[in-house]
Scaffold this motif. Structure first.
Motif, short mmCIF file in Angstrom:
data_model
loop_
_atom_site.label_atom_id
_atom_site.label_comp_id
_atom_site.label_asym_id
_atom_site.label_seq_id
_atom_site.Cartn_x
_atom_site.Cartn_y
_atom_site.Cartn_z
N THR A 32 0.76 -1.39 0.05
CA THR A 32 0.08 0.12 -0.15
C THR A 32 1.08 1.43 -0.07
O THR A 32 1.69 1.11 0.69
CB THR A 32 -0.91 0.08 1.21
OG1 THR A 32 -1.80 -1.17 1.20
CG2 THR A 32 -1.79 1.11 1.16
N GLY A 33 0.55 2.07 -1.00
CA GLY A 33 1.24 3.45 -1.05
C GLY A 33 2.29 3.49 -1.88
O GLY A 33 2.94 4.62 -2.41
N GLU A 34 2.80 2.23 -2.54
CA GLU A 34 3.82 2.28 -3.45
C GLU A 34 3.37 2.79 -4.65
O GLU A 34 1.98 2.70 -5.05
CB GLU A 34 4.16 0.61 -3.72
CG GLU A 34 5.47 0.40 -2.71
CD GLU A 34 6.09 -1.00 -3.14
OE1 GLU A 34 5.52 -2.02 -2.62
OE2 GLU A 34 7.15 -1.01 -3.86
N LYS A 35 4.31 3.27 -5.66
CA LYS A 35 3.81 3.79 -7.03
C LYS A 35 4.03 2.36 -7.80
O LYS A 35 5.28 1.96 -7.72
CB LYS A 35 4.84 4.85 -7.52
CG LYS A 35 4.39 5.26 -8.71
CD LYS A 35 5.15 6.62 -8.92
CE LYS A 35 4.65 7.63 -10.15
NZ LYS A 35 5.49 8.89 -10.48
N GLY B 231 -7.58 7.15 -9.55
CA GLY B 231 -6.35 6.29 -8.83
C GLY B 231 -5.28 5.82 -9.72
O GLY B 231 -4.33 5.11 -9.47
N TYR B 232 -5.51 6.07 -11.20
CA TYR B 232 -4.49 5.61 -12.22
C TYR B 232 -4.27 6.74 -13.06
O TYR B 232 -4.90 7.98 -13.15
CB TYR B 232 -5.14 4.57 -13.13
CG TYR B 232 -5.90 3.51 -12.40
CD1 TYR B 232 -6.97 3.26 -12.07
CD2 TYR B 232 -4.92 2.28 -12.02
CE1 TYR B 232 -7.54 2.27 -11.31
CE2 TYR B 232 -5.52 1.29 -11.56
CZ TYR B 232 -6.83 1.11 -10.99
OH TYR B 232 -7.37 0.20 -10.45
N ALA C 210 -0.43 2.98 -4.61
CA ALA C 210 -1.36 1.65 -4.61
C ALA C 210 -2.22 1.46 -3.28
O ALA C 210 -1.64 1.56 -2.40
CB ALA C 210 -0.42 0.52 -4.71
N SER C 211 -3.47 1.15 -3.65
CA SER C 211 -4.29 0.71 -2.65
C SER C 211 -4.74 -0.87 -2.67
O SER C 211 -4.84 -1.19 -3.57
CB SER C 211 -5.53 1.71 -2.40
OG SER C 211 -6.41 1.49 -3.54
N THR C 212 -5.16 -1.09 -1.28
CA THR C 212 -5.79 -2.59 -1.49
C THR C 212 -6.88 -2.83 -2.42
O THR C 212 -7.06 -3.74 -3.15
CB THR C 212 -6.11 -3.05 0.01
OG1 THR C 212 -7.05 -2.33 0.42
CG2 THR C 212 -5.02 -3.12 0.72
N ASN C 213 -7.80 -1.53 -2.80
CA ASN C 213 -8.76 -1.94 -3.76
C ASN C 213 -8.32 -1.92 -5.35
O ASN C 213 -9.24 -2.05 -6.21
CB ASN C 213 -9.85 -1.06 -3.52
CG ASN C 213 -9.55 0.54 -3.51
OD1 ASN C 213 -8.26 0.75 -4.12
ND2 ASN C 213 -10.45 1.39 -3.24
N GLN C 214 -7.08 -1.80 -5.25
CA GLN C 214 -6.49 -1.87 -6.72
C GLN C 214 -5.97 -3.37 -6.88
O GLN C 214 -5.53 -3.51 -8.08
CB GLN C 214 -5.62 -0.78 -7.22
CG GLN C 214 -6.34 0.77 -7.14
CD GLN C 214 -5.25 1.54 -7.07
OE1 GLN C 214 -4.02 1.70 -6.40
NE2 GLN C 214 -5.26 2.59 -8.01
N THR C 215 -6.17 -4.19 -6.04
CA THR C 215 -5.77 -5.42 -6.14
C THR C 215 -6.74 -6.17 -7.31
O THR C 215 -7.95 -6.14 -7.16
CB THR C 215 -6.15 -6.40 -5.07
OG1 THR C 215 -4.92 -6.03 -3.94
CG2 THR C 215 -5.89 -7.93 -5.14
N LEU D 48 -2.20 -8.21 -10.04
CA LEU D 48 -1.65 -7.42 -9.07
C LEU D 48 -2.21 -7.50 -7.96
O LEU D 48 -3.52 -7.53 -7.62
CB LEU D 48 -1.59 -5.84 -9.53
CG LEU D 48 -1.27 -5.09 -8.60
CD1 LEU D 48 0.25 -4.88 -8.19
CD2 LEU D 48 -1.72 -3.59 -8.93
N THR D 49 -1.36 -7.70 -6.74
CA THR D 49 -2.05 -7.94 -5.50
C THR D 49 -1.40 -6.67 -4.57
O THR D 49 -0.03 -6.64 -4.53
CB THR D 49 -1.49 -9.33 -4.81
OG1 THR D 49 -2.19 -10.30 -5.59
CG2 THR D 49 -2.21 -9.20 -3.29
N VAL D 50 -2.15 -5.82 -3.72
CA VAL D 50 -1.53 -4.85 -3.13
C VAL D 50 -1.74 -5.17 -1.43
O VAL D 50 -3.19 -5.53 -1.37
CB VAL D 50 -2.38 -3.55 -3.35
CG1 VAL D 50 -1.67 -2.31 -2.54
CG2 VAL D 50 -2.07 -3.25 -4.84
#
Lengths: 115, 113
Positions: free
Chosen positions: B15-18, B63-64, B81-86, B110-112
């Protein structure tokens, strides 16, 4: 807004039998295109069949054919002589001439083929 | 033979990574697309590009961001990145008009965390 609806999340068919996957769409475009795509497990999505809305004749590709009902905005896919390799997720999609290549996809139908 | 490739099949980020997802096509196609695939929701368009440096928002752009500096390459960027972008991310390309089929890459799961 354009929408594409696949009301069957899962379907199953016996090998060598025939199955029909349903799709309905809603568009205000007069000129548009309809597609069925296949996504095998862990493999890339590929085009199965395409229908131009201005053509009355239903498209056919080998064992795959469509039943295109323009007035009802229905576009079903019939798979004849089902094979184990037909097991996949199938997506219906609609694209309009004003959308520069954009497609609207349905939710997908997972097809299981039983030996 | 037509080919669309994506930089990774599987990716795990915090979470938080680019996050950068890259897509390359070898067909000289004008259009390129980024979709997100989630169970029960089908494919939803995030962004598409119809020419170099040209882009348009799709249905879920929040978010993108995207970048297309060369015709053959289209990058999707998750700024934080956030978990809901998994999700599964699919890239596709096509010739310019809606009549033409889209060719898809293999996807990046992708898993966040």
């Amino acid at each position: 807004a354009q929408t594409v609806t696949q009301s069957q999340p899962e379907m199953s068919v016996q090998e060598a039998e025939t199955v029909t996957l349903s799709c309905t769409y809603d568009t205000s475009e007069s000129d548009y295109y309809l597609f069925w795509y296949k996504q095998p497990p862990s493999r890339q999505m590929i085009l199965v069949i395409r229908q131009e809305a201005y053509k009355q004749q239903n498209a056919t590709e080998n064992r795959f054919s469509v039943n295109f009902q323009k007035a009802a905005k229905s576009f079903s896919l019939k798979i004849s002589d089902s094979q184990l390799g037909d097991a996949a997720m199938y997506f219906c999609a609609q694209g309009g001439s004003s959308n520069t290549g954009k497609l609207i996809f349905g939710q997908g139908t997972t097809l299981q083929v039983k030996p | 033979d037509v080919k669309v490739t994506q930089s990774s099949r599987y990716l795990v980020k915090r979470t938080g990574e680019k996050v950068f997802l890259e897509c390359v096509q070898d067909m000289d196609h004008e259009n390129m697309f980024w979709y997100r695939q989630d169970p029960g929701l089908g494919l939803r368009l995030i962004y598409f590009s119809y020419d170099v440096k040209m882009k348009e928002k799709g249905d879920i752009p929040e978010g993108y961001s995207v970048s297309r500096e060369k015709k053959e390459r289209f990058s999707l960027i998750l700024e934080s990145a956030s978990t809901n972008q998994t999700s599964m991310y699919l890239c596709a390309s096509s010739l310019w008009a809606a009549a033409y089929e889209q060719y898809f890459g293999p996807g990046t799961r992708l898993t966040v965390t």
